[in-house]
Design an enzyme around this catalytic site. Structure first.
Site, short mmCIF file in Angstrom:
data_model
loop_
_atom_site.label_atom_id
_atom_site.label_comp_id
_atom_site.label_asym_id
_atom_site.label_seq_id
_atom_site.Cartn_x
_atom_site.Cartn_y
_atom_site.Cartn_z
N HIS A 120 0.89 -1.17 0.00
CA HIS A 120 0.00 0.00 0.00
C HIS A 120 0.93 1.22 0.00
CE1 HIS A 120 -2.71 2.96 1.90
NE2 HIS A 120 -3.73 2.18 1.60
N ASP A 197 3.44 -4.06 7.81
CA ASP A 197 2.18 -3.33 7.71
C ASP A 197 1.05 -4.33 7.98
OD1 ASP A 197 -0.16 -2.15 6.92
OD2 ASP A 197 0.57 -1.45 4.99
N GLN A 200 -4.19 -4.89 7.17
CA GLN A 200 -5.21 -5.85 6.70
C GLN A 200 -5.08 -7.20 7.41
OE1 GLN A 200 -7.71 -5.08 4.82
NE2 GLN A 200 -7.02 -3.08 4.13
N LYS A 223 -10.15 -0.16 11.03
CA LYS A 223 -10.41 -1.31 10.15
C LYS A 223 -10.80 -2.54 10.97
CE LYS A 223 -6.98 0.12 6.68
NZ LYS A 223 -7.77 0.61 5.57
N CYS A 363 -4.93 2.57 -3.37
CA CYS A 363 -3.66 3.06 -2.82
C CYS A 363 -2.53 2.05 -3.05
CB CYS A 363 -3.77 3.39 -1.34
SG CYS A 363 -5.00 4.62 -0.98
#
Ligand SMILES: Cc1ncc(COP(=O)(O)O)c(C=O)c1O
Length: 405
Positions: A120, A197, A200, A223, A363
């Site tokens: 991302h 990261d 997700q 999220k 993104c």
């Protein structure tokens, strides 16, 4: 443990207020259960005051609840020290914080920063900007045509010149779940630090930072059922101690004279100014809700959704799914193209049918360039989505396809 069944949707007022809504954009931000909404409301109605400042009951109460969330986050990702949990604004800010502190202190001219092609922009641009300033080199670990990271190339790219590997735990476009533990072990053998990261990942399956052994891990509570405006940066205690502050000002100091300043202890050294008090406390309530169901059960549910979605979507003629075609090591995010229907037209028409879906590059423009496409339509699922939602999506896609013939 609470079961994931159709009753879950009833916990989310948005579905009651938008009858028939099929919400398939949780990858961008999730809906909020009533318990979280109530927790935020309660902050304002019962004990709102600034944290870590007031010597009065309200401030002590709000500070205690705020810090309780930090303890819950530490437990949630399995670290024994809540000193390793920094509250930021979102994943993007967490990664920028790291680039502007650890990055500026450690990256030098000629050093290599490895990123992957599936990052991302949030885990790409902070490193690219740092590299520009420091005359360091950015290298991309390629993604194979099956949507998996090229592990053979990665092995070869982990050289002594590399100072940092910035990698996503799960791709927000491909759904690919990367074998982070294996990758961290390899990187550490070469003395390379790893920034993961987890935007997700943390919402969808159990994350154990102690087991993964990553040096840095970032994610976004919005999220995972919590209010927006809160982010998490996890960093190993000894690294966090050695990092310079990011923002300076109130709250992050121990002592200030006319000329000097002594920084507060970690993690407060990285939390300048008034934080998102109600958002953090709301996140505490979201963690309680997720724990009442269990992250393993949430992942199990999403694995089921993934299997069904892969099967049902493949029945739509002309539909091409990006990313792995099998559910193993894959999350419930499906970016796709359908014939030559533009994703924006697709999203508009699906919206007419009460299906909220994302369209664009999500993104991750360099990834789309590698895939040879400009944009995709993306359906992303969460614990409140059902098999029926997939069926409604498939029926709608067939309808849109007919209209464009
Ligand atoms: C993989 C990934 N990383 C980072 C981000 C950025 O998150 P935020 O907008 O909360 O900073 C996202 C958001 O979509 C994401 O999917």
């Amino acid at each position: 443990m609470r079961k994931i069944d159709k009753g879950i949707k009833k916990d989310f007022p948005i579905f009651k207020n938008n009858s028939g809504l099929v919400f398939l954009d949780s990858g961008a931000s999730t809906q909020k259960p009533k318990v979280v909404i109530d927790a935020v409301k309660e902050v304002y109605e019962k004990y709102y005051a600034n944290v870590h400042r007031g010597i009065y009951k309200l401030s002590e109460e709000s500070s205690e609840l705020y810090e309780q969330t930090r303890e819950k986050v530490a437990k949630f990702i399995n670290t024994s020290s809540e000193r390793e949990i920094v509250f930021t604004k979102n994943t993007t800010e967490s990664i920028n914080l790291l680039a502007f502190t650890w990055g500026y202190q450690h990256i030098k001219k000629g050093d290599v920063i490895l990123v992957t092609e599936m990052e991302h922009h949030a885990n790409l641009l902070p490193w690219r900007e740092l590299a520009k300033q420091k005359k360091a080199i950015i290298k991309y670990v390629p993604v194979k045509s099956n949507g998996r990271l090229d592990m053979v190339k990665l092995d070869k790219m982990l050289t002594s010149k590399v100072k940092l590997l910035a990698i996503t735990h799960m791709s927000n476009v491909l759904g690919t779940i990367n074998p982070i533990k294996k990758i961290v072990t390899k990187a550490h053998k070469k003395g390379i630090k790893v920034m993961v990261d987890g935007a997700q990942a943390a919402p969808h399956f159990p994350v154990d930072v102690t087991d993964l052994d990553a040096d840095f891990y970032a994610f976004s509570p919005h999220k995972m059922l919590a209010p927006s405006g809160v982010g998490i940066l996890y960093a190993k205690e000894e690294i966090l101690e050695s990092m310079n502050p990011f923002l300076t000002g109130g709250s992050m100091i121990a002592h200030v004279t006319h000329k000097e300043a002594e920084w507060n202890e970690i993690p407060f050294k990285f939390e300048a100014g008034t934080p998102n008090i109600e958002g953090v406390i709301g996140f505490g309530s979201a963690i309680d809700y997720l724990n009442s169901i269990g992250m393993k059960n949430i992942f199990k549910h999403e694995q089921k959704i993934t299997k069904i979605a892969l099967r049902e979507l493949s029945k739509v003629e002309g539909l091409k799914i990006m990313g792995p075609k099998e559910s193993k090591d894959r999350g419930a995010v499906f970016a796709f193209t359908l014939d030559d229907i533009h994703p924006h037209d697709m999203a508009t028409m699906l919206d007419e049918l009460n299906i909220a879906i994302r369209a664009g590059h999500h993104c991750a423009q360099p990834l789309h360039q590698s895939l040879g496409i400009e944009a995709t339509t993306r359906a992303s699922f969460y614990l409140y989505n059902t098999e029926e939602d997939i069926k409604k999506l498939v029926r709608a896609l067939i309808k849109v396809k007919k209209l464009f013939k």
